[in-house]
Design a protein around this motif. Sequence first.
Motif, mmCIF file in Angstrom:
data_model
loop_
_atom_site.group_PDB
_atom_site.id
_atom_site.type_symbol
_atom_site.label_atom_id
_atom_site.label_comp_id
_atom_site.label_asym_id
_atom_site.label_seq_id
_atom_site.Cartn_x
_atom_site.Cartn_y
_atom_site.Cartn_z
ATOM 1 N N LYS A 31 0.828 -1.205 0.000
ATOM 2 C CA LYS A 31 0.000 0.000 0.000
ATOM 3 C C LYS A 31 0.862 1.255 0.000
ATOM 4 O O LYS A 31 0.574 2.232 -0.699
ATOM 5 C CB LYS A 31 -0.926 0.007 1.217
ATOM 6 N N LYS A 32 1.924 1.217 0.785
ATOM 7 C CA LYS A 32 2.818 2.374 0.844
ATOM 8 C C LYS A 32 3.447 2.639 -0.518
ATOM 9 O O LYS A 32 3.546 3.789 -0.969
ATOM 10 C CB LYS A 32 3.902 2.133 1.893
ATOM 11 N N LEU A 33 3.879 1.580 -1.193
ATOM 12 C CA LEU A 33 4.491 1.736 -2.517
ATOM 13 C C LEU A 33 3.535 2.431 -3.478
ATOM 14 O O LEU A 33 3.931 3.333 -4.222
ATOM 15 C CB LEU A 33 4.880 0.364 -3.068
ATOM 16 N N ASN A 34 2.287 2.035 -3.455
ATOM 17 C CA ASN A 34 1.322 2.555 -4.420
ATOM 18 C C ASN A 34 0.713 3.892 -4.028
ATOM 19 O O ASN A 34 0.104 4.558 -4.871
ATOM 20 C CB ASN A 34 0.198 1.536 -4.639
ATOM 21 N N SER A 35 0.891 4.305 -2.768
ATOM 22 C CA SER A 35 0.220 5.527 -2.309
ATOM 23 C C SER A 35 1.165 6.640 -1.871
ATOM 24 O O SER A 35 0.746 7.798 -1.774
ATOM 25 C CB SER A 35 -0.720 5.192 -1.135
ATOM 26 N N ASP A 36 2.411 6.325 -1.604
ATOM 27 C CA ASP A 36 3.360 7.305 -1.070
ATOM 28 C C ASP A 36 4.328 7.740 -2.169
ATOM 29 O O ASP A 36 5.180 6.955 -2.595
ATOM 30 C CB ASP A 36 4.123 6.681 0.096
ATOM 31 N N PRO A 37 4.232 8.976 -2.666
ATOM 32 C CA PRO A 37 5.065 9.420 -3.787
ATOM 33 C C PRO A 37 6.566 9.284 -3.538
ATOM 34 O O PRO A 37 7.313 8.826 -4.411
ATOM 35 C CB PRO A 37 4.663 10.892 -3.970
ATOM 36 N N GLU A 38 7.007 9.689 -2.361
ATOM 37 C CA GLU A 38 8.442 9.649 -2.065
ATOM 38 C C GLU A 38 8.947 8.211 -1.997
ATOM 39 O O GLU A 38 10.011 7.877 -2.535
ATOM 40 C CB GLU A 38 8.718 10.372 -0.744
ATOM 41 N N TYR A 39 8.180 7.358 -1.352
ATOM 42 C CA TYR A 39 8.592 5.957 -1.220
ATOM 43 C C TYR A 39 8.569 5.259 -2.579
ATOM 44 O O TYR A 39 9.464 4.473 -2.905
ATOM 45 C CB TYR A 39 7.677 5.236 -0.233
ATOM 46 N N PHE A 40 7.560 5.547 -3.384
ATOM 47 C CA PHE A 40 7.486 4.974 -4.728
ATOM 48 C C PHE A 40 8.750 5.305 -5.512
ATOM 49 O O PHE A 40 9.363 4.423 -6.128
ATOM 50 C CB PHE A 40 6.255 5.508 -5.466
ATOM 51 N N LYS A 41 9.154 6.562 -5.488
ATOM 52 C CA LYS A 41 10.330 6.976 -6.271
ATOM 53 C C LYS A 41 11.591 6.310 -5.728
ATOM 54 O O LYS A 41 12.464 5.892 -6.499
ATOM 55 C CB LYS A 41 10.466 8.502 -6.242
ATOM 56 N N LYS A 42 11.690 6.184 -4.418
ATOM 57 C CA LYS A 42 12.851 5.521 -3.807
ATOM 58 C C LYS A 42 12.969 4.076 -4.306
ATOM 59 O O LYS A 42 14.046 3.648 -4.752
ATOM 60 C CB LYS A 42 12.718 5.546 -2.284
ATOM 61 N N VAL A 43 11.874 3.323 -4.221
ATOM 62 C CA VAL A 43 11.898 1.920 -4.624
ATOM 63 C C VAL A 43 12.094 1.798 -6.126
ATOM 64 O O VAL A 43 12.877 0.959 -6.609
ATOM 65 C CB VAL A 43 10.599 1.211 -4.184
ATOM 66 N N TYR A 44 11.408 2.631 -6.875
ATOM 67 C CA TYR A 44 11.475 2.620 -8.342
ATOM 68 C C TYR A 44 12.896 2.873 -8.828
ATOM 69 O O TYR A 44 13.390 2.173 -9.723
ATOM 70 C CB TYR A 44 10.499 3.682 -8.853
ATOM 71 N N MET A 45 13.584 3.842 -8.238
ATOM 72 C CA MET A 45 14.948 4.152 -8.661
ATOM 73 C C MET A 45 15.927 3.075 -8.203
ATOM 74 O O MET A 45 16.879 2.740 -8.913
ATOM 75 C CB MET A 45 15.373 5.525 -8.150
ATOM 76 N N HIS A 46 15.714 2.513 -7.024
ATOM 77 C CA HIS A 46 16.575 1.416 -6.574
ATOM 78 C C HIS A 46 16.430 0.220 -7.505
ATOM 79 O O HIS A 46 17.407 -0.489 -7.782
ATOM 80 C CB HIS A 46 16.211 1.028 -5.141
ATOM 81 N N THR A 47 15.231 0.020 -8.008
ATOM 82 C CA THR A 47 14.971 -1.096 -8.915
ATOM 83 C C THR A 47 15.772 -0.955 -10.205
ATOM 84 O O THR A 47 16.257 -1.951 -10.756
ATOM 85 C CB THR A 47 13.468 -1.183 -9.226
ATOM 86 N N PHE A 48 15.925 0.264 -10.704
ATOM 87 C CA PHE A 48 16.724 0.477 -11.912
ATOM 88 C C PHE A 48 18.143 -0.037 -11.690
ATOM 89 O O PHE A 48 18.716 -0.721 -12.545
ATOM 90 C CB PHE A 48 16.750 1.969 -12.276
ATOM 91 N N THR A 49 18.709 0.295 -10.540
ATOM 92 C CA THR A 49 20.072 -0.136 -10.224
ATOM 93 C C THR A 49 20.152 -1.658 -10.143
ATOM 94 O O THR A 49 21.071 -2.278 -10.691
ATOM 95 C CB THR A 49 20.531 0.479 -8.890
ATOM 96 N N LEU A 50 19.197 -2.277 -9.459
ATOM 97 C CA LEU A 50 19.189 -3.733 -9.344
ATOM 98 C C LEU A 50 19.011 -4.404 -10.702
ATOM 99 O O LEU A 50 19.676 -5.398 -11.005
ATOM 100 C CB LEU A 50 18.052 -4.183 -8.431
ATOM 101 N N ALA A 51 18.108 -3.867 -11.506
ATOM 102 C CA ALA A 51 17.728 -4.525 -12.757
ATOM 103 C C ALA A 51 18.838 -4.489 -13.808
ATOM 104 O O ALA A 51 18.819 -5.287 -14.749
ATOM 105 C CB ALA A 51 16.461 -3.889 -13.316
ATOM 106 N N LYS A 52 19.791 -3.574 -13.649
ATOM 107 C CA LYS A 52 20.924 -3.556 -14.584
ATOM 108 C C LYS A 52 21.804 -4.782 -14.390
ATOM 109 O O LYS A 52 22.644 -5.098 -15.239
ATOM 110 C CB LYS A 52 21.770 -2.299 -14.365
ATOM 111 N N GLY A 53 21.649 -5.472 -13.263
ATOM 112 C CA GLY A 53 22.478 -6.632 -12.978
ATOM 113 C C GLY A 53 23.833 -6.200 -12.455
ATOM 114 O O GLY A 53 24.003 -5.098 -11.937
ATOM 115 N N GLN A 54 24.824 -7.065 -12.592
ATOM 116 C CA GLN A 54 26.128 -6.800 -12.013
ATOM 117 C C GLN A 54 27.045 -6.002 -12.930
ATOM 118 O O GLN A 54 28.219 -5.829 -12.619
ATOM 119 C CB GLN A 54 26.785 -8.115 -11.588
ATOM 120 N N ASP A 55 26.495 -5.528 -14.037
ATOM 121 C CA ASP A 55 27.262 -4.613 -14.891
ATOM 122 C C ASP A 55 27.097 -3.207 -14.319
ATOM 123 O O ASP A 55 26.288 -2.412 -14.777
ATOM 124 C CB ASP A 55 26.753 -4.674 -16.325
#
Length: 281
Positions: free
Chosen positions: A151-175
Motif C-alpha cells: 500500500k505504501k508503494l502505491n500511495s506514497d510518492p516519495e517511497y514509490f520513487k525511492k523503490v522505483y529508482m533502486h529497482t533500476f540499479t538492481l535490474a541492470k544486474g552486475q554490470d
Amino acid sequence: MPLPGSKSREASIIADFKSISGASEKDASRFVKKYKTLEASLDAYFNDPSSINGGTSTPSKGQEKKLGEIWEKYKDPSDSKLVKIDGTLAICEEIGVDPSSDSVLFCLAADLGSKVTGEWEKEPFVKGIASYPGNIDSLSSLRGYLPNLRKKLNSDPEYFKKVYMHTFTLAKGQDFGARTLQLDTALDLWSLFIPPALSSSPSALSRTSDNTPPQFTETEFALWLEFMKKKGKAVSKDTWSLLVDFIRSIDKEFKEYDDEGAWPSTIDDYVDYVRTNRSSN
C-alpha cells in the motif's frame, strides 16, 4: 471549537491512515491529530519508525538477535557474508512472495540495502526489518507487514520513487558501469509498478501541482509501452526517472506539456506519438 465537518474529515483521514499503514486506531489518531494531513501523517509514520509508541520504540537486542538468526539460517553455504538466490527463494516462500511478479520484493530490496538482486548482507537486512513498525522479529510477522508495504508503494510518492529508482540499479544486474536498462526488462518493470500506483487512492503518482489523481491513465500507459516497443532501444536512467515526473505533471490532453522543457528526447517523442495517435482517431 472545531469547524463544522472537521471531525468527519479527521475521521476519514484516520480511516485512510489505518488502511494504508496497518496502524492501530490509537496510533492513527495520534499521528493524524499531530500532522493534520494524510500525506504528512503517513510520511512521519513510515519514515520515522522511532516515533511509534510515543517516540520510545527502538529495536531491542532481542529483536535484532532473532533477525540475525533468520539471516544466518538462509545465508549462502559458499559465502558467509551473503544470503544469495537460493536463500532468497526460500525466504520468499516463507513470506508468501512470488519473486517473479510481486513488487514488494523491490520494497524489501530498497529498505534492506540489497545491492544485487536476491542478495542481502546481514547488517542492513537486520536493521532494515527492525526499522519497520510493529517489532517484527520473525518471517511470519514480516509476512503480516507486507500488505502495508504494498500500500505504501502505491500511495506514497516519495517511497514509490525511492523503490522505483533502486529497482533500476538492481535490474541492470552486475554490470555496474551500465547506464541503460534492457528494454524488455524495463517494459516488465513498468507494467509491475505503474498500473497499481495509477489505480491507488491516494496515488503515489498523484499530480504534484495539486495532489489530485493522475490524469495519465492506463490508456496513456498502454501507448507508452507501444511507443517504447516500436522505438526498440534500451532505456536510459534519465528516461526511467523522469517518466514518473512526467506522469505526475501531465494533463489528460497533454496541453500543459512544455516542448521546450528539459525532458528526455524519448518523452518528447512519446508526446508527439500520442498527439499523432489521437489526431488520427
